[in-house]
Design a protein around this motif. Structure first.
Motif, PDB file in Angstrom:
ATOM      1  N   ALA A 128     112.667  80.506   8.749  1.00 55.70           N
ATOM      2  CA  ALA A 128     112.650  81.285  10.061  1.00 55.70           C
ATOM      3  C   ALA A 128     111.952  80.462  11.150  1.00 55.70           C
ATOM      4  O   ALA A 128     111.628  81.073  12.209  1.00 55.70           O
ATOM      5  CB  ALA A 128     111.769  82.513   9.962  1.00 55.70           C
ATOM      6  N   TYR A 129     111.803  79.194  10.823  1.00 52.52           N
ATOM      7  CA  TYR A 129     111.146  78.394  11.697  1.00 52.52           C
ATOM      8  C   TYR A 129     112.038  77.690  12.884  1.00 52.52           C
ATOM      9  O   TYR A 129     112.962  77.001  12.558  1.00 52.52           O
ATOM     10  CB  TYR A 129     110.425  76.965  10.990  1.00 52.52           C
ATOM     11  N   ASP A 130     111.575  78.122  14.099  1.00 53.51           N
ATOM     12  CA  ASP A 130     112.465  77.298  15.025  1.00 53.51           C
ATOM     13  C   ASP A 130     111.632  76.180  15.721  1.00 53.51           C
ATOM     14  O   ASP A 130     110.540  75.818  14.936  1.00 53.51           O
ATOM     15  CB  ASP A 130     112.881  78.304  16.219  1.00 53.51           C
ATOM     16  N   HIS A 131     112.031  75.645  16.565  1.00 52.68           N
ATOM     17  CA  HIS A 131     111.126  74.597  17.288  1.00 52.68           C
ATOM     18  C   HIS A 131     109.807  74.938  17.363  1.00 52.68           C
ATOM     19  O   HIS A 131     108.748  74.083  17.166  1.00 52.68           O
ATOM     20  CB  HIS A 131     111.773  73.941  18.585  1.00 52.68           C
ATOM     21  N   ALA A 132     109.480  76.008  18.059  1.00 54.95           N
ATOM     22  CA  ALA A 132     108.184  76.429  18.596  1.00 54.95           C
ATOM     23  C   ALA A 132     107.221  76.283  17.284  1.00 54.95           C
ATOM     24  O   ALA A 132     106.136  75.938  17.147  1.00 54.95           O
ATOM     25  CB  ALA A 132     108.132  77.729  19.268  1.00 54.95           C
ATOM     26  N   GLU A 133     107.699  77.064  16.164  1.00 58.16           N
ATOM     27  CA  GLU A 133     106.925  77.360  14.885  1.00 58.16           C
ATOM     28  C   GLU A 133     106.704  75.768  14.375  1.00 58.16           C
ATOM     29  O   GLU A 133     105.462  75.664  13.924  1.00 58.16           O
ATOM     30  CB  GLU A 133     107.688  78.091  13.756  1.00 58.16           C
ATOM     31  N   THR A 134     107.660  75.107  14.374  1.00 57.82           N
ATOM     32  CA  THR A 134     107.529  73.718  13.480  1.00 57.82           C
ATOM     33  C   THR A 134     106.329  72.912  14.295  1.00 57.82           C
ATOM     34  O   THR A 134     105.532  72.303  13.907  1.00 57.82           O
ATOM     35  CB  THR A 134     108.675  72.965  13.715  1.00 57.82           C
ATOM     36  N   VAL A 135     106.686  72.818  15.703  1.00 55.83           N
ATOM     37  CA  VAL A 135     105.920  71.939  16.606  1.00 55.83           C
ATOM     38  C   VAL A 135     104.338  72.482  16.486  1.00 55.83           C
ATOM     39  O   VAL A 135     103.400  72.066  16.460  1.00 55.83           O
ATOM     40  CB  VAL A 135     106.196  72.010  17.967  1.00 55.83           C
ATOM     41  N   ASN A 136     104.235  73.927  16.332  1.00 59.56           N
ATOM     42  CA  ASN A 136     102.783  74.541  16.338  1.00 59.56           C
ATOM     43  C   ASN A 136     102.230  74.165  15.063  1.00 59.56           C
ATOM     44  O   ASN A 136     101.026  73.832  15.116  1.00 59.56           O
ATOM     45  CB  ASN A 136     103.272  75.979  16.389  1.00 59.56           C
ATOM     46  N   ALA A 137     103.170  74.291  14.085  1.00 58.62           N
ATOM     47  CA  ALA A 137     102.423  74.115  12.720  1.00 58.62           C
ATOM     48  C   ALA A 137     101.632  72.579  12.634  1.00 58.62           C
ATOM     49  O   ALA A 137     100.635  72.274  12.223  1.00 58.62           O
ATOM     50  CB  ALA A 137     103.572  74.317  11.707  1.00 58.62           C
ATOM     51  N   PHE A 138     102.711  71.870  13.265  1.00 61.28           N
ATOM     52  CA  PHE A 138     102.174  70.291  13.370  1.00 61.28           C
ATOM     53  C   PHE A 138     100.775  70.404  14.159  1.00 61.28           C
ATOM     54  O   PHE A 138      99.953  69.678  13.846  1.00 61.28           O
ATOM     55  CB  PHE A 138     103.215  69.279  13.791  1.00 61.28           C
ATOM     56  N   SER A 139     100.861  70.860  15.378  1.00 68.23           N
ATOM     57  CA  SER A 139      99.856  70.950  16.453  1.00 68.23           C
ATOM     58  C   SER A 139      98.606  71.552  15.752  1.00 68.23           C
ATOM     59  O   SER A 139      97.491  71.090  16.207  1.00 68.23           O
ATOM     60  CB  SER A 139     100.360  71.499  17.928  1.00 68.23           C
ATOM     61  N   GLN A 140      98.708  72.480  14.833  1.00 71.85           N
ATOM     62  CA  GLN A 140      97.767  72.834  14.281  1.00 71.85           C
ATOM     63  C   GLN A 140      97.094  72.299  13.089  1.00 71.85           C
ATOM     64  O   GLN A 140      96.001  72.805  12.409  1.00 71.85           O
ATOM     65  CB  GLN A 140      97.919  74.506  13.904  1.00 71.85           C
ATOM     66  N   GLY A 141      97.798  71.403  12.611  1.00 72.80           N
ATOM     67  CA  GLY A 141      97.243  70.800  11.619  1.00 72.80           C
ATOM     68  C   GLY A 141      97.599  70.959  10.143  1.00 72.80           C
ATOM     69  O   GLY A 141      97.123  70.765   9.339  1.00 72.80           O
ATOM     70  N   ASP A 142      98.494  71.842  10.056  1.00 71.65           N
ATOM     71  CA  ASP A 142      98.988  72.623   9.127  1.00 71.65           C
ATOM     72  C   ASP A 142     100.061  71.492   8.204  1.00 71.65           C
ATOM     73  O   ASP A 142     100.438  71.796   7.160  1.00 71.65           O
ATOM     74  CB  ASP A 142      99.495  74.067   9.197  1.00 71.65           C
ATOM     75  N   VAL A 143     100.831  70.993   8.964  1.00 72.06           N
ATOM     76  CA  VAL A 143     101.772  69.985   8.605  1.00 72.06           C
ATOM     77  C   VAL A 143     101.662  68.787   8.822  1.00 72.06           C
ATOM     78  O   VAL A 143     101.381  68.340   9.830  1.00 72.06           O
ATOM     79  CB  VAL A 143     103.070  70.381   9.051  1.00 72.06           C
ATOM     80  N   ALA A 144     101.735  67.899   7.829  1.00 71.95           N
ATOM     81  CA  ALA A 144     101.425  66.363   8.492  1.00 71.95           C
ATOM     82  C   ALA A 144     102.675  65.660   8.961  1.00 71.95           C
ATOM     83  O   ALA A 144     102.496  64.785   9.911  1.00 71.95           O
ATOM     84  CB  ALA A 144     101.192  65.671   6.820  1.00 71.95           C
ATOM     85  N   MET A 145     103.960  65.850   8.591  1.00 67.80           N
ATOM     86  CA  MET A 145     105.083  65.073   9.391  1.00 67.80           C
ATOM     87  C   MET A 145     106.147  66.337   9.770  1.00 67.80           C
ATOM     88  O   MET A 145     106.294  67.218   9.097  1.00 67.80           O
ATOM     89  CB  MET A 145     105.666  64.243   8.485  1.00 67.80           C
ATOM     90  N   ILE A 146     106.736  66.065  11.081  1.00 70.16           N
ATOM     91  CA  ILE A 146     107.849  66.447  11.309  1.00 70.16           C
ATOM     92  C   ILE A 146     108.942  65.867  12.037  1.00 70.16           C
ATOM     93  O   ILE A 146     108.287  64.693  12.403  1.00 70.16           O
ATOM     94  CB  ILE A 146     107.451  67.693  12.181  1.00 70.16           C
ATOM     95  N   THR A 147     110.134  65.991  11.989  1.00 66.23           N
ATOM     96  CA  THR A 147     111.191  65.140  12.614  1.00 66.23           C
ATOM     97  C   THR A 147     111.796  66.023  13.351  1.00 66.23           C
ATOM     98  O   THR A 147     112.455  66.992  13.483  1.00 66.23           O
ATOM     99  CB  THR A 147     112.159  64.666  11.531  1.00 66.23           C
ATOM    100  N   GLU A 148     111.461  65.867  14.935  1.00 58.96           N
ATOM    101  CA  GLU A 148     111.584  66.803  15.854  1.00 58.96           C
ATOM    102  C   GLU A 148     112.108  66.060  16.954  1.00 58.96           C
ATOM    103  O   GLU A 148     112.013  64.897  16.973  1.00 58.96           O
ATOM    104  CB  GLU A 148     110.508  67.737  16.071  1.00 58.96           C
ATOM    105  N   TRP A 149     112.457  66.781  18.256  1.00 57.01           N
ATOM    106  CA  TRP A 149     112.931  66.003  19.281  1.00 57.01           C
ATOM    107  C   TRP A 149     111.950  65.580  19.974  1.00 57.01           C
ATOM    108  O   TRP A 149     110.900  65.995  20.096  1.00 57.01           O
ATOM    109  CB  TRP A 149     113.719  67.104  20.234  1.00 57.01           C
ATOM    110  N   SER A 150     112.122  64.368  20.477  1.00 51.14           N
ATOM    111  CA  SER A 150     111.369  63.496  21.465  1.00 51.14           C
ATOM    112  C   SER A 150     110.641  64.242  22.548  1.00 51.14           C
ATOM    113  O   SER A 150     109.328  64.088  22.846  1.00 51.14           O
ATOM    114  CB  SER A 150     112.009  62.361  22.011  1.00 51.14           C
ATOM    115  N   ALA A 151     111.396  65.354  22.880  1.00 50.88           N
ATOM    116  CA  ALA A 151     110.629  66.266  24.278  1.00 50.88           C
ATOM    117  C   ALA A 151     109.347  66.919  23.902  1.00 50.88           C
ATOM    118  O   ALA A 151     108.620  67.037  24.680  1.00 50.88           O
ATOM    119  CB  ALA A 151     111.800  67.266  24.625  1.00 50.88           C
TER     120      ALA A 151
END
Lengths: 447, 272, 288
Positions: free
Chosen positions: A261-284
């Motif tokens: 159920a994770y879209d970009h916002a959730e993924t970037v958020n998880a990374f930004s909150q320090g819950d996830v160590a690595m993500i492969t996301e868009w440069s934007a």
């Protein structure tokens, strides 16, 4: 009053540009070229993303110089295709088409957009001699703005998939750098970083274009798989494709629950909150993760190119170009072209970059003082040999992506195996292509 | 007669009901006063320093104010239109005898059951061809599909409850049916009319789908605006909640003031 | 003589409403029927062709369509009984004498959920049921339940909000029914038997019946139309676990652009709705 002000403004700018023009010796100026079209309003759809905000911030300069008004209609990505399709079908107001690379075949075949060359031929005076199409990264120009050997649009909002990683978390776990291969990510980094409520990785997989582009396609290509083979038949049951899909299943144990159920916002958020160590996301999303307002880990963020698979590095490719809509009237066509040319020009690229956009001009990345933009090296490298048909761009993509989204998520939820899912997608995909005439030779095998 | 223990049980139950009903709103408002960082705190915080930034941004920078006005204009207009068309029709259904009356009534009512999806695209294409996209009038008209049935359902029942003798008396004096309706029955039916107006307003204000498809910038409705914040880039929860609060508060206040009539109206078409 | 008026009068009174509704209701409907009989894809308008009932055949044999229908009816079958049970309980409590202040407060509170914009309910759900910063998990004692991302939990969440939003409606309708029971009859019954259940069954039930029927009709129709709240909360996901029929049609028509197929689906849905409404009304409604 307004025209007087515009005139004064235009005069001021054109005299500035004239000076510049005399210095260049070209004799072309934006204000001059735009004169016949002053007062025209150009309607365009923008997304709610940093690149577009950058252009909006720069807009007053253009509007002052040309007297052309750009009417921006904002939509979330989800609605952008539907809105534009409905507009073009019903003969609406849009003068510019904002084209996601996967919509290119669609828009071109339906003749909703005009080839760039046609517009330039019709209005020779509005073509900037310094346009320099070769300055665009060829991959980007062709993939985002071209179809069937014709260029329709110029790339404006450009992405590459990048690996964002949390240097601090990695160091803590004993790593002095990011993984260079997907296998390494799963086998070594995965277990080491997934503990105490934290996860090693998150792959955005929501059941919309994100599933197709970010999740599904991302594990196909690096493993040597692909959507279609040379005969446009499904290639999802090939060993390589299956290897990739199965890899994704295995990787899920190191991802947060409910990743489907994770879209970009959730993924970037998880990374930004320090819950996830690595993500492969868009440069934007770079600006978002390094800003203290939105990210707790701003100081720990590092960028690397996406990991490699057995078949090499095949980063995700995505982006938007702007093309002139065929439904626009003459003045609007010219005005639209001027805007597109200006927004994607080499001159403006540096400012665009600094304001949060990602230009596709090679020249801008050769300039100095770009150290603050950590993603540049990885980005430039990714655009050297990405795969243009990362997602097939033909007109049938909207239908096919729906199929991929449905069964891709079902695979991840464990409702079907990768083999079953691949079979379902394959059958349905081929049915769509069959109905469209690809197999009977009615349509060329272009993607 | 009621024992103290059962009294306390009742009180407890009532408090629970009130809490369950009200708590989500409390959460909505408090979240709207949080900055993004605070809003994303895990576990969520209950005490914090409130900020009005979300409201300021939403209203003045993102254009939510305009959408609220649009929603207001549209909701009021369509309600008025539904009343103008529906009250006489309800009178006819309640008072006159004619062939096909039952089927006509049934057709009116089933319109409310039609899923908006059926009508959305055809209406879009028709509106486009008539140049009516992104205009208030388009929504005002299409909302009739569910407002008119509501008005007719409720007001017909209301008219039926009025004794016929009054009509007859007026008839003897030579009054036209229209006068009878206007002078005699309408005043007596005002509660029902008021209720249907309230319902019509609330449903029109809350409507999402047509608002999404048929408007763009000029006539965009507030619910459509709230949804558009949900782009996959960065979900501004505080702002989304602020917009939601702005959308919901007016209707809630309205509903509370008119709660008595609302309750009566609910039962109007129901308890017969 | 009663009710006999000239044709002209009937037209004058009912005509405008009929015309109004016909324009906005029938015209688009006819257009939808037309597209349902054609291959009509917005991105392939060059290939529009008449294909008769083929769209309908596709729909009727499509497992995904029936799954969506099944899901929708399953939702109805789980949420409605809950709403009825809870609603009845609330109505009974409110019906008892005494405690007027709290009861008024309660009645006022009950109005709130019903008047809330459905879309807002969905957005609120996203905030409250979030796994990390949602208040629901916090109130459950620091639980770490994944609501939105788990197929079953997401469904449960939808049921929760549907019940939250519509139980007040049921409660108030039933309460109105209860107030119509003549006081003396009720008192007499209470004197005769101590069993609350007996009082309910034999004295109060007949007065509750019309309300129950209205609830049945309205909730069925509304559940079949359910869109806004689910759309903003889960978009139909994860996977397709909360993809109810309206969401599916929206996806086919507005994301897949296959208007022909979507229209066929919508019309089949409409037919089902009308049949159900007819059944309810014929069986239960005594008069019109």
């Amino acid at each position: 009053m307004k025209t007087l002000r515009n005139l004064l403004g235009a005069t001021a700018v054109s005299s500035m540009m004239a000076t510049g023009a005399i210095a260049d010796g070209h004799g072309w100026s934006l204000a001059e070229a735009a004169k016949p079209y002053a007062g025209t309003t150009v309607d365009v759809v923008f997304l709610l993303r940093p690149g577009y905000e950058a252009i909006e911030a720069m807009l007053p300069v253009f509007e002052e110089a040309t007297g052309i008004k750009i009417n921006i209609i904002k939509h979330p990505y989800e609605n952008a295709l539907g809105e534009q399709v409905r507009d073009f079908v019903a003969g609406g107001d849009l003068d510019i088409a904002l084209i996601d690379l996967v919509w290119m075949g669609n828009f071109a075949e339906n003749e909703w957009v005009l080839p760039l060359a046609d517009v330039q031929a019709k209005f020779p005076d509005i073509v900037d001699p310094t346009l320099d199409l070769d300055d665009f990264f060829p991959l980007v120009l062709n993939a985002f703005g071209g179809w069937n050997d014709t260029i329709y649009g110029l790339p404006v909002d450009n992405y590459s998939g990048l690996m964002f990683y949390n240097r601090c978390m990695l160091e803590e776990a004993g790593f002095d750098g990011p993984p260079s291969t997907w296998q390494e990510l799963k086998d070594v980094y995965g277990p080491a970083l997934t503990k105490d409520g934290k996860y090693a990785f998150a792959l955005q997989s929501k059941r919309n274009e994100t599933q197709s582009a970010d999740s599904f396609a991302r594990v196909l290509w690096p493993f040597g798989g692909s959507f279609l083979d040379e005969n446009f038949r499904s290639n999802l049951l090939s060993e390589e494709s299956q290897a990739g899909l199965q890899f994704r299943q295995d990787l899920m144990q190191y991802m947060p629950d409910g990743i489907v159920a994770y879209d970009h916002a959730e993924t970037v958020n998880a990374f930004s909150q320090g819950d996830v160590a690595m993500i492969t996301e868009w440069s934007a999303f770079y600006s978002s993760v390094v800003s203290a307002d939105t990210s707790k880990v701003a100081d720990c963020v590092e960028i690397a190119p996406e990991p490699m698979g057995p078949a090499g590095r095949k980063p995700a490719l995505g982006g938007f170009s702007m093309a002139v809509a065929s439904q626009a009237d003459e003045a609007e066509q010219a005005a639209a072209y001027l805007f597109i040319q200006w927004a994607t020009s080499a001159e403006n690229a540096r400012e665009y970059l600094e304001r949060g956009g990602v230009p596709a001009r090679q020249s801008v990345y050769q300039q100095d003082g770009l150290e603050a933009f950590k993603f540049v090296p990885a980005l430039v490298e990714s655009w050297q040999d990405g795969v243009p048909e990362f997602r097939p761009r033909f007109a049938e993509w909207p239908e096919i992506t729906e199929i991929v989204q449905e069964w891709g998520t079902k695979m991840m939820l464990g409702e079907v195996t990768t083999v079953e899912g691949a079979e379902e997608i394959g059958t349905r995909m081929e049915a769509v292509l069959d109905a469209a005439g690809y197999y009977s030779g009615d349509k060329p095998l272009a993607q | 007669m009621t024992s103290t223990r059962s009294l306390w049980t009742q009180i407890a139950l009532l408090v629970v009901i009130i809490t369950v009903c009200v708590f989500p709103f409390y959460w909505m408002v408090t979240t709207s006063l949080k900055t993004q960082i605070v809003a994303l705190e895990s576990p969520p915080v209950w005490l914090f320093e409130p900020t009005l930034d979300n409201y300021r941004e939403a209203l003045f920078e993102d254009g939510v104010l305009q959408t609220l006005l649009n929603s207001l204009v549209i909701a009021v207009s369509t309600t008025v239109l539904a009343l103008i068309l529906g009250v006489p029709a309800a009178f006819a259904l309640a008072r006159f005898e004619f062939r096909g009356k039952k089927d006509l009534w049934f057709w009116f009512i089933t319109n409310r059951m039609v899923s908006p999806i059926v009508l959305a695209l055809p209406f879009f294409l028709i509106a486009r061809n008539l140049g009516l996209l992104d205009k208030h009038i388009t929504l005002i008209l299409i909302y009739l599909t569910f407002n008119l049935p509501i008005v007719i359902w409720i007001v017909t029942d209301q008219f039926r409850g009025i004794p016929y003798d009054l009509d007859e008396a007026a008839r003897l004096e030579g009054a036209s049916q229209f006068t009878i309706m206007r002078r005699i029955c309408l005043p007596l039916a005002m509660p029902g009319v008021a209720v249907s107006a309230i319902f019509s307003f609330i449903f029109s204000w809350n409507e999402l789908m047509f608002g999404l498809i048929l408007t763009r910038t000029e006539a965009k409705t507030a619910p459509a605006m709230a949804v558009s914040f949900m782009e996959g880039y960065n979900l501004p929860y505080g702002k989304i909640m602020a917009t939601s609060t702005l959308i919901v508060i007016p209707v809630l206040i309205f509903a509370l003031i008119a709660s008595k009539q609302l309750v009566r109206g609910l039962t109007m078409g129901a308890v017969k | 003589m009663r009710g006999q008026v000239s044709r002209k009068t009937v037209f004058a009174f009912i005509g405008p409403a009929v015309i109004g509704l016909a324009v906005v209701g029938i015209a688009p409907l006819l257009y939808a029927v037309w597209t349902s009989l054609h291959f009509y894809n917005l991105t392939k308008l060059k290939r529009v062709e008449f294909i008769g009932l083929e769209n309908y055949m596709t729909v009727l044999t499509d497992a995904v369509f029936w799954q969506a229908m099944g899901r929708t009816f399953f939702l109805l079958g789980t949420a409605l009984p809950l709403q009825l049970a809870l609603g009845l309980m609330i109505a009974l409590v409110l019906h008892q004498p005494g405690l007027t202040l709290i009861k008024t407060l309660c009645r006022l509170s009950l109005v709130l959920p019903m008047a809330t914009t459905y879309a807002v309910v969905g957005l609120l759900g996203q905030v409250m049921f979030n796994q990390k910063f949602g208040v629901v998990n916090q109130l459950l004692g620091g639980a770490d339940i994944n609501w939105i991302g788990d197929p079953e939990n997401a469904f449960a969440m939808i049921i929760f909000w549907d019940v939250w939003q519509w139980t007040p409606f049921v409660a108030l309708v039933l309460l109105a029914g209860l107030t119509m029971v003549p006081g003396e009859v009720e008192e007499a019954a209470r004197l005769e038997t101590k069993s609350k259940w007996t009082v309910l069954r034999y004295v109060q039930l007949p007065f509750l019946l019309p309300g129950l029927v209205a609830v049945l009709i309205l909730r069925t129709a509304d559940t079949l139309k359910l869109f806004d709240m689910v759309f903003t909360l889960t978009r139909g996901g994860p996977g397709s676990s909360t993809e109810f029929i309206s969401l599916m049609i929206q996806r086919v028509g507005f994301r897949g652009f296959d208007q022909g197929l979507a229209s066929a689906q919508a019309i089949i849905l409409l037919i089902i709705t009308i049949i159900l409404a007819q059944i309810y009304i014929r069986v239960f409604y005594k008069e019109v």
